[in-house]
Design an enzyme around this catalytic site. Structure first.
Site, PDB file in Angstrom:
ATOM      1  N   HIS A 265       0.863  -1.181   0.000  1.00  0.00           N
ATOM      2  CA  HIS A 265       0.000   0.000   0.000  1.00  0.00           C
ATOM      3  C   HIS A 265       0.900   1.231   0.000  1.00  0.00           C
ATOM      4  O   HIS A 265       2.037   1.180   0.493  1.00  0.00           O
ATOM      5  CB  HIS A 265      -0.840  -0.060   1.288  1.00  0.00           C
ATOM      6  CG  HIS A 265      -1.862   1.009   1.432  1.00  0.00           C
ATOM      7  ND1 HIS A 265      -1.565   2.266   1.894  1.00  0.00           N
ATOM      8  CD2 HIS A 265      -3.201   0.998   1.226  1.00  0.00           C
ATOM      9  CE1 HIS A 265      -2.669   2.992   1.964  1.00  0.00           C
ATOM     10  NE2 HIS A 265      -3.674   2.251   1.551  1.00  0.00           N
ATOM     11  N   ASP A 342       3.105  -4.820   8.116  1.00  0.00           N
ATOM     12  CA  ASP A 342       1.915  -3.976   8.019  1.00  0.00           C
ATOM     13  C   ASP A 342       0.690  -4.894   8.117  1.00  0.00           C
ATOM     14  O   ASP A 342       0.354  -5.598   7.165  1.00  0.00           O
ATOM     15  CB  ASP A 342       1.960  -3.227   6.682  1.00  0.00           C
ATOM     16  CG  ASP A 342       0.671  -2.463   6.396  1.00  0.00           C
ATOM     17  OD1 ASP A 342      -0.240  -2.467   7.250  1.00  0.00           O
ATOM     18  OD2 ASP A 342       0.585  -1.861   5.309  1.00  0.00           O
ATOM     19  N   GLN A 345      -4.485  -5.123   6.867  1.00  0.00           N
ATOM     20  CA  GLN A 345      -5.522  -5.962   6.262  1.00  0.00           C
ATOM     21  C   GLN A 345      -5.558  -7.374   6.854  1.00  0.00           C
ATOM     22  O   GLN A 345      -6.363  -8.193   6.433  1.00  0.00           O
ATOM     23  CB  GLN A 345      -5.316  -6.058   4.743  1.00  0.00           C
ATOM     24  CG  GLN A 345      -5.453  -4.741   4.008  1.00  0.00           C
ATOM     25  CD  GLN A 345      -6.894  -4.219   3.957  1.00  0.00           C
ATOM     26  OE1 GLN A 345      -7.847  -4.937   4.256  1.00  0.00           O
ATOM     27  NE2 GLN A 345      -7.051  -2.959   3.583  1.00  0.00           N
ATOM     28  N   LYS A 368     -10.294  -0.904  10.597  1.00  0.00           N
ATOM     29  CA  LYS A 368     -10.455  -2.059   9.696  1.00  0.00           C
ATOM     30  C   LYS A 368     -10.828  -3.318  10.463  1.00  0.00           C
ATOM     31  O   LYS A 368     -10.964  -4.390   9.893  1.00  0.00           O
ATOM     32  CB  LYS A 368      -9.176  -2.281   8.900  1.00  0.00           C
ATOM     33  CG  LYS A 368      -8.872  -1.126   7.939  1.00  0.00           C
ATOM     34  CD  LYS A 368      -7.776  -1.499   6.994  1.00  0.00           C
ATOM     35  CE  LYS A 368      -7.135  -0.309   6.322  1.00  0.00           C
ATOM     36  NZ  LYS A 368      -8.000   0.396   5.380  1.00  0.00           N
ATOM     37  N   CYS A 506      -5.010   2.808  -3.463  1.00  0.00           N
ATOM     38  CA  CYS A 506      -3.751   3.293  -2.843  1.00  0.00           C
ATOM     39  C   CYS A 506      -2.667   2.233  -2.965  1.00  0.00           C
ATOM     40  O   CYS A 506      -1.856   2.029  -2.043  1.00  0.00           O
ATOM     41  CB  CYS A 506      -3.952   3.688  -1.386  1.00  0.00           C
ATOM     42  SG  CYS A 506      -5.197   4.941  -1.132  1.00  0.00           S
TER      43      CYS A 506
END
Ligand code: C6P
Length: 549
Positions: A265, A342, A345, A368, A506
């Site tokens: 991202h 990261d 998600q 999220k 993104c």
């Protein structure tokens, strides 16, 4: 049970578009499918929700705290291939044919005797809020995971959009909030609101307890050794920037190397690009194969004595690829590099264990994972956090200030300058309670069933191409529809009440790797159902028919 698809006198794609016919054929198509995998799950009573309000005295408490059950690999079996949709003469050019994938949507059976172990160990203080800590004696009393009951916990899912029931398939962008999180926020403002760590009065004690209680919940959620490992930030973007601008600024120098992957991202590209530009360092990018999987041999070749840090996504927001993060961390460590994962998600979909991953930092966003916006966390190894200079200065992060010098607090306070987002941190704690009550393993398994169902159906829509077919994949379906701009599809779906994201997500480099600038992205969460997927597929068939295609 199969149903023959009727013969149409007006073959689709050849004659005039006939939306009614398309709708009827779509219905026939769905009827001909052997069933929704979710239908084989045991049903919760109609009035039951899985909500744990998290608010003292609130009425929406679950009946009990038993473990949930969804079909696991060993428990699932598909019906025979004969139940696949039969090929028929109907609009043969257009109507989806036999399944291309080895997976055949079918009825799944759950061995009723089996239960999923309780996932929420007893938590000190949890009883005060009536939360779903493991209740002794209920471990064998499996309760069903019923997505329809889960849906009742999310008030917004009953909204109408353009006169149609909302179908929320934009969970990669943000998730909806259960009533328990909404209630917890109002309870905080009604009974606890105060600044934290700063006063002797009762409300300061309440808000500090609530805030630090949330930190402990985050610790438990990602299995960090201590709450001192957990720094509250606005979200993943701020977390990555924190590491790049504090640790990176001190530890990355000229001709050093920073490694990322093609899946990243923008939030995990731009801060490293900025750092490299400032320091004269080099950004290296690990490539992916045509399924969207990191090519590990190529990744390994990028690692060397100059690699200072690897920053990689756990789950790609654009393709859904689940990266082999644990392996990639170990490979980087063998070369003496630090690793940031990261988790923006991954947190809503799979159990996170930062100690097992052995990453140096792990970042995620609360919004999220069913928590409010504006709150997230950085997990960091404690020694690393404490040897890293703060990136912002101000109140809350100091031990002592004179005009000559400032002594900083140890982590996490040294990275939490100023008044933080107290209420939303508390809301994040409530979201964690909610997820743990259902069980992350249950969520992962259910979403996997849903992903397979959605993949199967979408692959039958003529002209539709899915991007991202990794073997390990989370609930992201990124696709293009031949002859249509992604934005056009997004708007047409919106008119049907279906929310997806259409654009570059993104993540421009990875889309360009696959030769596209934009896709339509449907992203799944625990409250989505096969009916949501059916609605998406029916709407896509309609979009095509309206164009006469
Ligand atoms: N992706 C999406 O629609 P923030 O905005 O800080 O909460 O999260 C940034 C971020 C970082 N990494 C990954 C893998 C992400 O998916 C995101 C956010 C959203 O895909 C909004 S752009």
């Amino acid at each position: 049970m199969t149903t023959a698809i009727p013969t149409a006198s007006t073959p689709l794609g050849v004659g005039l578009p006939d939306p009614e016919l398309i709708a009827r054929l779509a219905n026939e198509l769905f009827a001909a499918l052997p069933g929704h995998p979710q239908d084989a799950l045991p049903k919760a009573p109609a009035e039951e929700t899985f909500n744990a309000s998290g608010v003292p005295g609130a009425q929406v408490f679950p009946a009990d705290s038993g473990p949930f059950a969804v079909p696991g690999e060993a428990q699932l079996r598909a019906l025979p291939a004969s139940l696949a949709v039969p090929q028929g003469p109907v609009g043969a050019a257009e109507l989806p044919g036999t399944p291309k994938l080895p997976y055949i949507p079918g009825f799944y059976f759950l061995d009723q005797g089996q239960s999923v172990p309780a996932t929420n160990p007893a938590v000190p203080g949890a009883h005060a809020f009536g939360l779903g800590d493991g209740v002794p004696g209920l471990e064998t009393d499996a309760r069903p995971f019923d997505p329809h009951a889960v849906r009742r916990d999310f008030p917004i899912l009953s909204e109408q959009v353009h006169g149609k029931p909302l179908v929320w398939l934009d969970n990669g962008a943000t998730t909806q909030k259960p009533q328990s999180v909404i209630d917890r926020l109002s309870y905080y403002y009604a009974h606890e609101n105060s600044n934290i760590h700063r006063a002797a009065h009762e409300l300061a004690a309440r808000s500090t307890d609530a805030y630090e209680g949330a930190r402990e919940k985050v610790r438990r959620f990602v299995n960090a050794p201590s709450p001192r490992n957990i720094v509250f930030v606005r979200g993943s973007t701020e977390g990555i920037n924190l590491v790049a601008k504090s640790w990176g600024h001190r530890n990355v120098g000229k001709d050093d190397e920073v490694v990322i992957t093609w899946l990243e991202h923008h939030a995990n590209i731009v801060p490293w690009q900025q750092l490299c530009a400032e320091k004269g360092a080099i950004l290296r990018v690990a490539p992916v194969d045509d399924r969207g999987q990191v090519i590990l041999e190529e990744y390994e070749k990028l690692l060397g004595p100059r690699t200072r840090i690897v920053s990689l996504t756990h789950v790609s927001n654009a393709l859904g690829t689940i990266t082999p993060a644990r392996e990639m961390v170990a490979m980087a460590h063998r070369h003496g590099a630090r690793v940031l994962v990261d988790g923006a998600q991954s947190v809503p979909h799979k159990r996170i264990d930062v100690q097992d991953l052995d990453c140096d930092w792990f970042v995620f966003s609360g919004h999220k994972m069913f928590a409010p916006t504006g709150i997230g966390a950085v997990y960091g190894k404690e020694d690393l956090l404490n040897e890293t200079p703060p990136w912002q200065g101000g109140g809350n992060m100091i031990v002592d200030v004179t005009f000559e010098k400032t002594v900083y607090q140890p982590a996490p306070a040294r990275f939490e300058a100023g008044t933080g987002n107290i209420a939303d941190a508390v809301g994040l704690g409530a979201a964690i309670d909610y997820l743990e009550r259902i069980g992350m393993e249950n969520i992962s398994r259910y979403e996997h069933v849903l992903l397979e169902y959605a993949t199967e159906l979408l692959n039958r829509v003529p002209g539709l191409r899915i991007y991202g077919t990794a073997r390990e994949k989370a609930g992201v379906l990124s696709f293009t529809l031949a002859g249509f701009e992604s934005e056009e599809v997004g708007k047409a779906l919106d008119r049907e009440g279906i929310a997806v994201r259409a654009g570059h997500h993104c993540a421009q480099p990875i889309l360009r790797r696959f030769g596209v600038e934009t896709t339509v992205r449907a992203s799944l969460a625990l409250y989505n159902t096969c009916e949501d997927i059916d609605a998406l597929v029916a709407a896509l068939l309609n979009i095509r028919s309206e164009r006469g295609g």
